[in-house]
Design an enzyme around this catalytic site. Structure first.
Site, short mmCIF file in Angstrom:
data_model
loop_
_atom_site.label_atom_id
_atom_site.label_comp_id
_atom_site.label_asym_id
_atom_site.label_seq_id
_atom_site.Cartn_x
_atom_site.Cartn_y
_atom_site.Cartn_z
N ALA A 46 -0.69 5.20 0.60
CA ALA A 46 -0.02 5.98 1.88
C ALA A 46 0.63 6.86 1.26
CB ALA A 46 0.95 5.18 2.57
N ASP A 63 -7.10 -0.01 -0.28
CA ASP A 63 -5.58 0.55 0.35
C ASP A 63 -5.80 1.80 0.94
OD1 ASP A 63 -5.26 -1.83 -1.25
OD2 ASP A 63 -3.41 -1.02 -2.13
N GLY A 118 0.89 -1.02 -0.13
CA GLY A 118 -0.04 0.14 -0.04
C GLY A 118 0.72 1.25 -0.08
C1 MEV Z 1 -4.11 -4.13 -4.02
O1 MEV Z 1 -3.75 -3.86 -3.03
C2 MEV Z 1 -5.66 -4.80 -3.79
C3 MEV Z 1 -6.36 -5.17 -5.01
O2 MEV Z 1 -7.59 -5.72 -4.54
C4 MEV Z 1 -6.76 -4.10 -6.00
C5 MEV Z 1 -7.59 -3.15 -5.18
O3 MEV Z 1 -8.36 -3.48 -4.16
O4 MEV Z 1 -8.11 -1.89 -5.62
C6 MEV Z 1 -5.73 -6.29 -5.75
#
Ligand code: MEV
Length: 318
Positions: A108, A149, A104
């Site tokens: 962040a 995120d 993330g």
């Molecule tokens: C990315 O950290 C998480 C995913 O599920 C993409 C999203 O939720 O936007 C792969």
């Protein structure tokens, strides 16, 4: 002369359940980690605002392909400031989170920059505004993000989330620890999200079952976290990993990292976290054995840490 400056920080995240499936409607569970991004906005002389991170410097007006999310956030903020009040600034970004590691970092960065810059220019810096700005920045970077995120970075703690909506910030009587190990392989979230969309097109019915299964796992994890049932969390990690592997976002390198962790019987469950294709693995460890298992992993992998789940999301720093 001291220059006016504002600093904000925001945590990275790990996803315990529902990555990818959350983009297609699944419930998901994510947590903040004890690694943060700091963004400082400071007034500068001259007419060209700039963004700086490590050795990289780029002017806000430049389309050189760098800092795309932050530039779009900054332009959008400035467009709301009357021309006569605009001053030049530098945004300097310091991160404890490796980029491309599924932890993330881009969310962040976007949250910390949006928080610092709105406050610097004197606009409303309410949570909803920062969230919207940071999410717009994520869209520039990742195409079709769920907002998970950004939400984890804004709220901190452990959250139950469905696309676009925070369902619950899960209260933990006693926080627990998770091990995070970066595989060393960076990857692009947008590519993996697009790859999964193709799998869904190809196998719509089966995919929908996995979305439903992922929602069920997310509710189970939320409950297991509240009751501190670490064995349960570990076994759900195993199921999640199998499903993520089926949709093609695991890799032999990640599988071998997971196998490597399972050599130790104190490891109760492990899975990739985030978009996959590389990035990081998280593991639930028997209480008290987190540090020895981290040492076991650190000999073979470039970056790992044990995180508690910090309650705090973004904040302004003194
Ligand atoms: C990315 O950290 C998480 C995913 O599920 C993409 C999203 O939720 O936007 C792969």
């Amino acid at each position: 002369m001291t220059r006016r400056s504002v600093t904000a920080s925001a945590p990275g995240k790990i996803i315990l359940s529902g990555e990818h499936f959350v983009v297609h409607g699944s419930y998901s569970v994510a947590a903040a980690i004890n690694k943060r991004v700091l963004a400082t906005v400071q007034e500068i002389d001259g007419s060209r605002s700039r963004i700086v991170s490590n050795d990289l410097v780029s002017h806000l007006g430049s389309d050189d392909g760098t800092f795309l999310g932050v530039k779009s956030i900054a332009r959008s903020i400035i467009s709301n400031v009357p021309r006569k009040n605009r001053e030049s600034f530098e945004i300097s970004i310091r991160s404890e989170i490796p980029s491309g590691a599924g932890l993330g970092s881009s969310a962040a960065v976007n949250v910390a920059c949006a928080a610092a810059l709105t406050k610097f220019v004197g606009l409303s810096s309410k949570e909803e505004e920062i969230q919207k700005l940071a999410f717009d920045g994520e869209r520039i970077l990742h195409g079709n993000p769920s907002g998970l995120d950004v939400q984890a970075s804004i709220s901190g703690g452990l959250i139950l989330f469905k696309k676009g909506t925070l369902i619950e910030k899960i209260h933990l009587e006693r926080p627990f620890k998770l091990l995070v190990v970066f595989s060393g392989k960076k990857r692009r979230t947008s590519k993996l999200v697009a790859k999964v969309a193709k799998i869904r097109e190809r196998y719509p019915n089966h995919f929908q079952r996995l979305v439903d299964s992922s929602s069920a796992s997310s509710f189970e994890i939320a409950l297991a976290a509240k009751t501190r049932n670490m064995e349960k969390i570990g076994s759900i990690f195993e199921i999640a990993q199998a499903n993520l592997s089926w949709i093609g976002v695991s890799t032999p390198h990640l599988e071998s990292l997971i196998e490597f962790l399972y050599q130790k019987q104190e490891v109760l469950g492990a899975k990739l976290t985030g978009a996959g294709g590389g990035g990081s693995v998280i593991a639930v460890i028997k209480e008290g054995s987190e540090e020895p298992i981290l040492r076991h992993a650190s000999g073979s992998y470039p970056f790992g840490f044990v995180t508690e789940i910090p309650e705090e999301g973004f904040r302004w720093e003194k």
